[in-house]
Design an enzyme around this catalytic site. Structure first.
Site, mmCIF file in Angstrom:
data_model
loop_
_atom_site.group_PDB
_atom_site.id
_atom_site.type_symbol
_atom_site.label_atom_id
_atom_site.label_comp_id
_atom_site.label_asym_id
_atom_site.label_seq_id
_atom_site.Cartn_x
_atom_site.Cartn_y
_atom_site.Cartn_z
ATOM 1 N N ILE A 57 28.596 -19.696 -30.972
ATOM 2 C CA ILE A 57 28.802 -21.104 -30.608
ATOM 3 C C ILE A 57 29.751 -21.751 -31.611
ATOM 4 C CG2 ILE A 57 27.659 -23.347 -30.317
ATOM 5 C CD1 ILE A 57 25.115 -21.731 -29.529
ATOM 6 N N ASP B 111 31.151 -25.674 -37.303
ATOM 7 C CA ASP B 111 31.842 -24.558 -36.629
ATOM 8 C C ASP B 111 32.924 -25.028 -35.647
ATOM 9 O OD1 ASP B 111 30.432 -22.760 -38.044
ATOM 10 O OD2 ASP B 111 29.361 -21.853 -36.347
ATOM 11 N N ASN C 220 28.140 -18.751 -38.231
ATOM 12 C CA ASN C 220 26.783 -18.176 -38.248
ATOM 13 C C ASN C 220 26.582 -17.153 -37.130
ATOM 14 O OD1 ASN C 220 26.760 -19.946 -36.144
ATOM 15 N ND2 ASN C 220 24.900 -21.030 -36.762
ATOM 16 N N ASN D 114 26.467 -16.906 -34.031
ATOM 17 C CA ASN D 114 25.699 -17.077 -32.794
ATOM 18 C C ASN D 114 26.608 -17.291 -31.587
ATOM 19 O OD1 ASN D 114 26.585 -19.650 -33.200
ATOM 20 N ND2 ASN D 114 24.557 -20.610 -33.275
ATOM 21 N N ASN E 77 32.171 -12.278 -39.561
ATOM 22 C CA ASN E 77 33.262 -12.340 -40.521
ATOM 23 C C ASN E 77 32.858 -11.513 -41.728
ATOM 24 O OD1 ASN E 77 35.165 -12.938 -42.488
ATOM 25 N ND2 ASN E 77 35.511 -14.972 -41.629
ATOM 26 N N ASP E 78 33.373 -10.282 -41.762
ATOM 27 C CA ASP E 78 32.915 -9.365 -42.812
ATOM 28 C C ASP E 78 33.727 -9.533 -44.094
ATOM 29 O OD1 ASP E 78 31.092 -7.591 -43.730
ATOM 30 O OD2 ASP E 78 32.084 -5.805 -42.967
ATOM 31 N N SER F 72 7.142 2.134 -40.257
ATOM 32 C CA SER F 72 7.826 2.867 -39.190
ATOM 33 C C SER F 72 7.499 2.306 -37.803
ATOM 34 C CB SER F 72 7.460 4.349 -39.254
ATOM 35 O OG SER F 72 6.057 4.496 -39.333
ATOM 36 N N GLU G 41 28.173 -26.979 -32.065
ATOM 37 C CA GLU G 41 27.014 -26.693 -32.932
ATOM 38 C C GLU G 41 26.194 -27.966 -33.126
ATOM 39 O OE1 GLU G 41 25.343 -24.377 -34.617
ATOM 40 O OE2 GLU G 41 26.520 -22.557 -34.333
ATOM 41 N N ASP H 114 27.221 -9.251 -48.039
ATOM 42 C CA ASP H 114 26.154 -10.161 -47.603
ATOM 43 C C ASP H 114 25.058 -9.447 -46.798
ATOM 44 O OD1 ASP H 114 27.419 -9.682 -45.214
ATOM 45 O OD2 ASP H 114 28.110 -11.731 -44.889
#
Ligand SMILES: *[C@@H]1O[C@H](CO)[C@@H](O)[C@H](O)[C@H]1NC(C)=O
Ligand SMILES: *[C@@H]1O[C@H](CO)[C@@H](O)[C@H](O)[C@H]1NC(C)=O
Ligand SMILES: [Ca+2]
Ligand SMILES: [Ca+2]
Length: 552
Positions: free
Chosen positions: A210, A200, A206, A208, A184-185, A239, A221, A165
């Site tokens: 929370i 949540d 997401n 944040n 959450n990878d 740059s 949330e 993602d």
């Protein structure tokens, strides 16, 4: 005492250039100058310096460095007995193909040597493609380093991303220094910027920080964020947006001997020599870093101050050397709006302040209004497919780059040796290696023409802002605030050169970045107040319950 470093020019130019004969020559002259200077400082002779030279570099480079010293060491010592000038030594070693472009002044000894050998020594300009490897070396050091940089920077997306993602849990290699850290990878749709699918309650989706519910069972949330107009920050830029900086420590003998290069070079290579985590757009890392000191202010931090629900909702997609014809491609490295996944709206900053002009072949060949317009519209069409409804886009105008020359030309470059910025600019041009020959030049006609081209392109932006009608975002335009920040430091009695990176004499410094953030934020509030969401009344409560919201 100051002296140069082996990699320095390569570092400055790497993001912009291909390996060629000029860069080999330039790098070699700098390296030789370094060797000579260390010998001067230590007073133990050149042989001693060469024996220990590779210790100043990261371990990863030891092998290449050693093979270089083995190949050239004997000849370096021999030539430095005959001349003082590193340019001449590099030429005599076959690392420079001609002696037209000179960085170092000749001593009496050099002049005598040159006149004795005048029939043999070539001074005409070499062609760029005459790069030949020394047959004794497998690859040139420059090729190896360049190929490493290319591997890392080719696609400008995180190197290892389990759920694909584009948000990850490590910082460098286009990681969380560039885009908010993934919480959450393993689940592709759990990442910064999404509207949480089910409040949540169980876990943070997401990122944040929370999640959970209050004593009445209401999801935090829903209570704190749902109606608070959350908005992320997306930087599409060059740059300046990425915050390119080469630490001046690399030029300081003592700091180099203390390990500056050794400890910082690899991480910096992994960052493409950028500091997005301290940049005007997506800066968020306020911890002290001795290689990039100074306060941090950013559009992202302002958006987070307004609404803590925006925590970690930033993406910096800026790339060194970026110009209008390539910006559309950057969007393919971000998330795309999909039916299943709803995202919060985005404030996008489009900032490509000069490469379209810098890279021109001549003042007759600047990009036309039509071409520029086509490029920008192509990007806007793509952006409209990417961002959520209710998003905003801010065009940042072109820089009047002649200010760089006006502010710096007589100053001495950190490289030392009494070399002024004007001399460095001309040397780089002579080698055909200048990252911006249209502004980094002693020719005022050219600098003025480049300024005028920038003014012309700003008008194109304004016209597009008026006439283009996207579905999902509104467009605003503000000038690149360089004149404002120059005024500001002048009023405080500080030198304008404090705003510019000392090593490259071209990019905004940390102070420059800070002030750019301040002025852009001020101008958006002034000219486009409706672009800025309202303050979240729950900010204090969020802070009380969630502290630093998981940090970065
Ligand atoms: C530096 O260069 C300038 C101009 O070329 C010269 O006037 C000055 O004496 C030099 N200074 C040193 C310390 O070499
Ligand atoms: C400066 O650039 C202009 C435009 O390319 C050129 O005509 C002029 O000869 C240059 N001047 C110098 C002093 O090189
Ligand atoms: Ca991920
Ligand atoms: Ca959350």
């Amino acid at each position: 005492m100051r002296f140069s470093s082996l990699l320095i020019i390569l570092l400055i130019l790497a993001p912009y250039l291909k390996v060629n004969a000029s860069i080999e020559c330039l790098g070699s002259a700098f390296a030789l100058s370094l060797i000579r200077d260390i010998a001067d400082i230590e007073g133990k002779g050149m042989e001693h310096v060469l024996e220990n030279f590779c210790e100043h570099f990261p371990l990863e480079m030891n092998e290449i460095c050693t093979s270089y010293i083995e190949t050239y060491g004997g000849r370096i010592i021999e030539k430095f007995n005959e001349v003082d000038n590193p340019d001449i030594v590099a030429y005599e070693l076959g690392l420079c193909k001609n002696l037209k472009c000179r960085l170092f002044p000749d001593t009496a000894k050099d002049l005598k040597y040159l006149s004795k050998n005048q029939n043999r020594i070539k001074v005409e300009k070499c062609t760029i493609d005459s790069f030949e490897k020394d047959s004794k070396l497998k690859d040139s050091i420059w090729e190896i380093i360049m190929s490493e940089i290319k591997k890392i920077t080719k696609k400008h997306i995180p190197l290892v991303d389990l759920d694909g993602d584009h948000f990850v849990t490590y910082k460098t290699l286009r990681g969380s220094n560039w885009r908010g850290r993934d919480c959450n990878d393993l689940v592709a749709n759990y990442r910064p910027g999404i509207v949480p699918p089910s409040g949540d309650i169980e876990m943070d989706s997401n990122c944040n920080g929370i999640y959970g519910r209050d004593e009445n069972g209401v999801s935090y949330e829903d209570k704190f964020c749902k109606d608070s107009e959350p908005m992320g920050v997306l930087v599409i830029g060059d740059s300046v947006g990425a915050h390119f900086r080469v630490p001046p420590e690399y030029f300081n003998a003592q700091q180099l001997l203390d390990g500056a290069l050794k400890e910082s070079l690899i991480p910096l290579l992994e960052m493409e020599f950028d500091w997005p985590h301290k940049s005007y757009g997506t800066g968020h890392d306020t911890s002290y870093n001795k290689y990039c000191p100074g306060d941090v202010k950013s559009i992202y931090l302002e958006m987070r101050n307004i609404n803590r629900c925006n925590h970690r909702n930033y993406q910096n997609l800026a790339v060194n050397g970026m110009e209008s014809k390539k910006i559309k491609d950057l969007l393919s490295t971000t998330i795309t709006k999909s039916q299943e996944q709803e995202d919060y709206p985005t404030l996008t900053i489009l900032e490509i302040i000069g490469n379209d002009i810098c890279h021109s072949e001549s003042i007759e060949k600047f990009i036309t209004n039509e071409q520029f317009k086509t490029n920008i519209i192509g990007f806007l069409d793509e952006l409209d497919k990417t961002v959520a409804p209710g998003s905003k886009l801010m065009f940042i105008g072109m820089v009047r780059g002649s200010i760089l020359y006006d502010s710096l030309h007589d100053n001495i470059h950190p490289f030392g040796h009494n070399t002024t910025y004007a001399e460095i600019y001309e040397y780089l041009k002579c080698q055909d290696l200048s990252p911006c020959p249209m502004w980094m030049t002693t020719n005022k006609t050219v600098r003025d023409a480049a300024d005028a081209a920038g003014l012309r392109l700003d008008k194109v932006y304004k016209e597009i802002a008026h006439s283009y009608t996207p579905k999902n975002f509104e467009i605003g335009y503000i000038d690149f605030p360089l004149p404002d920040i120059i005024d500001y430091v002048k009023k405080r009695g500080e030198p304008v050169s404090d705003l510019i990176e000392p090593v490259d004499g071209f990019h905004p410094s940390q102070l420059g970045q800070y002030l750019i953030a301040e002025m852009i934020w001020k101008n958006i509030n002034l000219k486009y107040p409706t672009f800025i969401p309202k303050v979240n009344p729950y900010n204090e409560e969020i802070e009380k319950i969630f502290n630093d919201q998981g940090g970065y």
